[in-house]
Design a protein around this motif. Structure first.
Motif, PDB file in Angstrom:
ATOM      1  N   ALA A  38       5.785  12.422  -0.685  1.00 25.31           N
ATOM      2  CA  ALA A  38       5.811  10.952  -0.784  1.00 25.31           C
ATOM      3  C   ALA A  38       7.226  10.448  -1.046  1.00 25.31           C
ATOM      4  O   ALA A  38       7.646   9.421  -0.494  1.00 25.31           O
ATOM      5  CB  ALA A  38       4.878  10.491  -1.892  1.00 25.31           C
TER       6      ALA A  38
ATOM      7  N   MET B 194      -4.490   3.146   3.540  1.00 21.86           N
ATOM      8  CA  MET B 194      -3.741   3.523   4.744  1.00 21.86           C
ATOM      9  C   MET B 194      -4.437   3.086   6.027  1.00 21.86           C
ATOM     10  O   MET B 194      -3.826   3.116   7.103  1.00 21.86           O
ATOM     11  CB  MET B 194      -3.505   5.036   4.762  1.00 21.86           C
ATOM     12  CG  MET B 194      -2.446   5.511   3.784  1.00 21.86           C
ATOM     13  SD  MET B 194      -0.831   4.718   4.014  1.00 21.86           S
ATOM     14  CE  MET B 194      -0.388   5.312   5.647  1.00 21.86           C
TER      15      MET B 194
ATOM     16  N   LEU C 138       2.268   2.397  -3.263  1.00 20.45           N
ATOM     17  CA  LEU C 138       1.388   3.101  -4.196  1.00 20.45           C
ATOM     18  C   LEU C 138       1.800   4.567  -4.293  1.00 20.45           C
ATOM     19  O   LEU C 138       1.590   5.212  -5.322  1.00 20.45           O
ATOM     20  CB  LEU C 138      -0.070   2.990  -3.745  1.00 20.45           C
ATOM     21  CG  LEU C 138      -0.744   1.627  -3.917  1.00 20.45           C
ATOM     22  CD1 LEU C 138      -2.148   1.648  -3.318  1.00 20.45           C
ATOM     23  CD2 LEU C 138      -0.803   1.235  -5.399  1.00 20.45           C
ATOM     24  N   GLY C 139       2.385   5.097  -3.204  1.00 20.65           N
ATOM     25  CA  GLY C 139       2.935   6.443  -3.268  1.00 20.65           C
ATOM     26  C   GLY C 139       4.058   6.531  -4.277  1.00 20.65           C
ATOM     27  O   GLY C 139       4.196   7.524  -5.000  1.00 20.65           O
TER      28      GLY C 139
ATOM     29  N   ASN D  57       9.724   0.066  -3.396  1.00 18.25           N
ATOM     30  CA  ASN D  57       9.143   1.377  -3.681  1.00 18.25           C
ATOM     31  C   ASN D  57       9.760   1.973  -4.941  1.00 18.25           C
ATOM     32  O   ASN D  57       9.054   2.556  -5.770  1.00 18.25           O
ATOM     33  CB  ASN D  57       9.369   2.316  -2.496  1.00 18.25           C
ATOM     34  CG  ASN D  57       8.716   3.666  -2.697  1.00 18.25           C
ATOM     35  OD1 ASN D  57       7.499   3.776  -2.818  1.00 18.25           O
ATOM     36  ND2 ASN D  57       9.519   4.717  -2.745  1.00 18.25           N
TER      37      ASN D  57
ATOM     38  N   ALA E 158      -1.958  11.511   0.492  1.00 18.31           N
ATOM     39  CA  ALA E 158      -2.874  10.803  -0.409  1.00 18.31           C
ATOM     40  C   ALA E 158      -4.049  11.702  -0.801  1.00 18.31           C
ATOM     41  O   ALA E 158      -4.474  11.716  -1.967  1.00 18.31           O
ATOM     42  CB  ALA E 158      -3.378   9.522   0.249  1.00 18.31           C
TER      43      ALA E 158
ATOM     44  N   LEU F  57      -4.473   4.510  -2.356  1.00 19.47           N
ATOM     45  CA  LEU F  57      -3.545   4.822  -1.269  1.00 19.47           C
ATOM     46  C   LEU F  57      -4.290   5.434  -0.089  1.00 19.47           C
ATOM     47  O   LEU F  57      -4.041   5.057   1.066  1.00 19.47           O
ATOM     48  CB  LEU F  57      -2.468   5.792  -1.769  1.00 19.47           C
ATOM     49  CG  LEU F  57      -1.474   6.304  -0.717  1.00 19.47           C
ATOM     50  CD1 LEU F  57      -0.665   5.160  -0.119  1.00 19.47           C
ATOM     51  CD2 LEU F  57      -0.538   7.355  -1.326  1.00 19.47           C
ATOM     52  N   TRP F  58      -5.186   6.338  -0.359  1.00 22.17           N
ATOM     53  CA  TRP F  58      -5.954   7.023   0.693  1.00 22.17           C
ATOM     54  C   TRP F  58      -6.742   6.005   1.522  1.00 22.17           C
ATOM     55  O   TRP F  58      -6.714   6.007   2.750  1.00 22.17           O
ATOM     56  CB  TRP F  58      -6.887   8.045   0.040  1.00 22.17           C
ATOM     57  CG  TRP F  58      -7.428   9.079   0.985  1.00 22.17           C
ATOM     58  CD1 TRP F  58      -7.163   9.213   2.319  1.00 22.17           C
ATOM     59  CD2 TRP F  58      -8.323  10.144   0.646  1.00 22.17           C
ATOM     60  NE1 TRP F  58      -7.834  10.293   2.828  1.00 22.17           N
ATOM     61  CE2 TRP F  58      -8.541  10.882   1.826  1.00 22.17           C
ATOM     62  CE3 TRP F  58      -8.946  10.545  -0.535  1.00 22.17           C
ATOM     63  CZ2 TRP F  58      -9.385  11.997   1.869  1.00 22.17           C
ATOM     64  CZ3 TRP F  58      -9.766  11.663  -0.505  1.00 22.17           C
ATOM     65  CH2 TRP F  58      -9.986  12.371   0.667  1.00 22.17           C
TER      66      TRP F  58
ATOM     67  N   ILE G  36       7.951   8.039   2.248  1.00 23.96           N
ATOM     68  CA  ILE G  36       7.678   6.614   2.066  1.00 23.96           C
ATOM     69  C   ILE G  36       8.939   5.750   2.157  1.00 23.96           C
ATOM     70  O   ILE G  36       8.911   4.691   2.803  1.00 23.96           O
ATOM     71  CB  ILE G  36       6.898   6.384   0.762  1.00 23.96           C
ATOM     72  CG1 ILE G  36       5.467   6.922   0.951  1.00 23.96           C
ATOM     73  CG2 ILE G  36       6.858   4.906   0.390  1.00 23.96           C
ATOM     74  CD1 ILE G  36       4.597   6.861  -0.260  1.00 23.96           C
TER      75      ILE G  36
ATOM     76  N   ILE H 151       0.834  -1.209   0.000  1.00 26.99           N
ATOM     77  CA  ILE H 151       0.000   0.000   0.000  1.00 26.99           C
ATOM     78  C   ILE H 151       0.864   1.253   0.000  1.00 26.99           C
ATOM     79  O   ILE H 151       0.624   2.204  -0.753  1.00 26.99           O
ATOM     80  CB  ILE H 151      -0.954  -0.006   1.207  1.00 26.99           C
ATOM     81  CG1 ILE H 151      -2.013  -1.091   1.021  1.00 26.99           C
ATOM     82  CG2 ILE H 151      -1.621   1.359   1.400  1.00 26.99           C
ATOM     83  CD1 ILE H 151      -2.791  -1.422   2.268  1.00 26.99           C
ATOM     84  N   LEU H 152       1.900   1.264   0.836  1.00 28.99           N
ATOM     85  CA  LEU H 152       2.781   2.435   0.884  1.00 28.99           C
ATOM     86  C   LEU H 152       3.463   2.675  -0.455  1.00 28.99           C
ATOM     87  O   LEU H 152       3.669   3.825  -0.857  1.00 28.99           O
ATOM     88  CB  LEU H 152       3.829   2.258   1.981  1.00 28.99           C
ATOM     89  CG  LEU H 152       3.335   2.446   3.419  1.00 28.99           C
ATOM     90  CD1 LEU H 152       4.418   2.058   4.415  1.00 28.99           C
ATOM     91  CD2 LEU H 152       2.902   3.892   3.653  1.00 28.99           C
TER      92      LEU H 152
END
Length: 482
Positions: free
Chosen positions: A112, A184, A14-15, A136, A79, A180-181, A116, A11-12
C-alpha cells in the motif's frame, strides 16, 4: 474533477490510514502483549520489526504486480491481505504466531505504501497532485493518531497491561481494511497505466468517471473559442484544459511500445534512469534516518523512561499524534505555495535543531529535574510536527512523481522497499542502542544523518512543483544530454 474522483481518492487513502494505524498501534500494545504472551524484552524488537520486514517484500513485489496487472486489481488484493493479517494478529495464541501474522500484515502495508501514492498521482492532474498525494500522507499520520487515541482509551478501560487489551487495539484495524476492500468497487483503474498498455479507449472511459469533462462539449461552447477553433464535441481528441496532461501521456505512448515488458536491470540501464533511481532511494532513506519511527513505535517506552508513569505516558503520547496531524494539515496548505526542495530543506533543518535539543537535554540534565521530561516531550512534539509537515510529506510526494510512467510501479516499489528496509533496521536495533549507549547518544546518531541528508538534498534533488509527470520524466532525460 467530479465527486467520484474525490470519492476514489478518499477510498484509496484508507490504505494510508491502515499504514498509519498498523505501524502506530504497536506503540501502546507492547505492555499488554508482553504480559499476556510472556514476551521477553529481547524479543520486543523482533515482534515490532516483523511488520517492517514484511513491508520490504510487500513494497518490492507489490510494485511489480501493480505494473503487470494494474493498480486497481493490486489494491483489491492488498485490502484482502489487510483483513486476513489483522484477523490473524488478533487471534494469535503466541508471540511467534503474532510475529508471523505481522509479517503478512506488513506485506499489505508495504504494498500500500508504494502503490497508493503513485495511484493517486496518476489519477490527479498536475495542479492537484501534491494536494491529493499528501492527503494520503495525512491519512497515514491520522491513522497513527487514531492508534494512539484508541490505545489510550482501551488502556484506561482494560489496563495498560491487562489481559487481552492488545487484542482490542489490533482488532480495530479490521474496520478500515474491510471498508477499503468494499470501496474499491467505485475506484477506476489508473488512466496512465491503461495508456501505458496502449488501451486508449479504456483510458478515456476511466477519465469520464472522474472528470467533469473529457471531451468538454459544454466548455467548447464558451466564448473563449471562436467558431473555427471549436473542436467537434463528438471527436475523441482530448483538448480540455483539465485533461491537458493526458495528451502528453498519449504522445509518449505513441513514441514507445505500449505493453512492452522490461527486466529489473532495465531500471538501471540508462544514465538518466540511474539518477532517478538514486534520488528515489535517497528520498526513501531520508524518510527513515530522522528517527521518526523510533517515536512512533517506542513513544510510550521513551516517555516512560523520561519520567511519565503508568497511563500518563499513554495520555501525553496523544500529543505526539496531534502534532503529526497538525503538521500534515499545515503541509496540505503549504505544498500548494512553497517549492518542494525549499520545504524539504527547511524541514530537515528543523529536525536537526529539535533532535539536538532532545539529545542534549537527555544527556546533560539530571533525571531528578522535573522540567526534564517536559522539555523532552516538547522537543519530541515539535520534531514530529516538523517531520510530518515538511520531510515525510515531501519525500513520499517526490517518490510518487519522479519515476517514469512505464516502470513507475516497480521503481516506486523498490524505493519503498529501501524505505521499509531502513524502517526495519531502526525498529529492530533501537532497543539495543538504548540499552547499550543510552537515548541521548542514539539521538545524536540521527542528528548526524540529518545533516548529511540536508547537504544531499541541496546538491542533488531537482524541483518538481507544478510539472506534469511526463514533463518531469522528459527533464530528467534532457538534463544529461545538455
Amino acid at each position: 474533477m467530479n465527486r467520484r474522483f474525490w470519492a476514489a481518492a478518499t477510498i484509496l487513502t484508507l490504505g494510508g490510514l491502515l499504514f498509519g494505524y498498523d505501524t502506530g498501534v504497536i506503540n501502546g500494545a507492547l505492555p499488554s502483549m508482553t504480559a499476556d504472551l510472556g514476551l521477553e524484552a529481547r524479543f520486543e524488537g523482533i515482534v515490532t520489526s516483523a511488520l517492517q520486514l514484511g513491508a520490504v517484500f510487500g513494497a518490492v513485489f507489490g510494485g511489480r504486480i501493480a505494473d503487470r496487472v494494474g493498480r486497481h486489481r493490486t489494491v483489491v488484493i492488498v485490502a484482502a491481505i489487510f483483513v486476513v493479517g489483522s484477523l490473524g494478529s488478533v487471534l494469535s495464541p503466541s508471540w511467534v504466531v503474532l510475529m508471523l501474522c505481522r509479517v503478512v500484515l506488513g506485506f499489505a502495508v508495504g504494498a500500500a505504501s508504494g502503490i497508493i501514492p503513485i495511484y493517486l498521482a496518476e489519477l490527479a492532474p498536475a495542479h492537484l497532485r501534491s494536494r491529493v498525494v499528501n492527503q494520503n500522507e495525512f491519512m497515514v499520520v491520522f491513522g497513527q493518531f487514531l492508534a494512539f487515541s484508541f490505545n489510550a482509551l482501551i488502556a484506561q478501560i482494560g489496563g495498560s497491561e491487562g489481559s487481552g487489551t492488545w487484542r482490542w487495539m489490533l482488532a480495530l484495524c479490521l474496520v478500515p481494511a474491510i471498508a477499503l476492500w468494499i470501496g474499491m468497487t467505485v475506484v477506476p483503474e489508473s488512466p496512465r497505466w491503461l495508456a501505458g498498455r496502449g488501451r486508449i479507449d479504456d483510458m478515456l472511459e476511466a477519465l469520464r468517471t472522474i472528470r467533469e469533462h473529457v471531451y468538454g462539449a459544454s466548455h467548447y461552447e464558451s466564448s473563449i473559442y471562436s467558431a473555427e477553433q471549436r473542436p467537434d464535441p463528438h471527436s475523441d481528441e482530448i483538448t480540455h484544459p483539465v485533461s491537458g496532461d493526458v495528451e502528453t501521456v498519449r504522445s509518449m505512448v505513441d513514441s514507445g511500445d505500449p505493453g512492452s515488458t522490461h527486466r529489473f536491470r532495465d531500471l538501471f540501464a540508462e544514465r538518466w534512469m540511474r539518477r532517478v533511481m538514486l534520488i528515489g532511494f535517497g528520498m526513501a532513506v531520508i524518510n527513515q534516518i530522522s528517527g521518526i519511527n523510533v517515536i512512533q513505535y517506542y513513544g510510550v517506552t521513551i516517555l516512560t523512561d523520561a519520567g511519565f508513569e503508568g497511563n500518563t505516558a499513554f495520555t501525553v503520547n496523544l500529543m505526539i499524534g496531534v502534532a503529526g496531524v497538525i503538521g500534515m494539515l499545515l503541509s496540505l496548505y503549504l505544498n500548494t505555495k512553497v517549492r518542494r526542495r525549499r520545504m524539504l530543506m527547511g524541514g530537515l533543518t528543523g529536525t536537526v535543531l529539535t533532535l539536538t535539543l532532545m539529545g542534549t537535554v537527555s544527556m546533560l540534565v539530571p533525571d531528578d529535574v522535573e522540567a526534564k521530561k517536559w522539555v523532552i516531550l516538547t522537543a519530541i512534539v515539535a520534531f514530529v510536527g516538523i517531520m510530518q509537515c515538511a520531510v515525510g510529506a515531501m519525500t513520499w510526494l517526490f517518490m510518487s512523481e519522479i519515476f517514469p510512467t512505464r516502470v513507475r510501479g516497480e521503481a516506486m516499489g523498490l524505493a519503498a522497499g529501501v524505505q521499509w528496509s531502513m524502517n526495519f533496521c531502526v525498529a529492530l536495533f533501537f532497543p539495543y542502542l538504548m540499552d547499550t549507549i543510552g537515548f541521548g547518544p542514539t539521538v545524536f546518531i540521527f542528528v548526524a544523518l540529518q545533516v548529511i541528508a540536508l547537504v544531499w538534498v541541496y546538491r542533488v534533488v531537482p524541483e518538481t512543483k507544478g510539472k506534469s509527470l511526463e514533463t518531469i520524466e522528459k527533464e530528467f532525460r534532457d538534463a544529461l544530454e545538455r
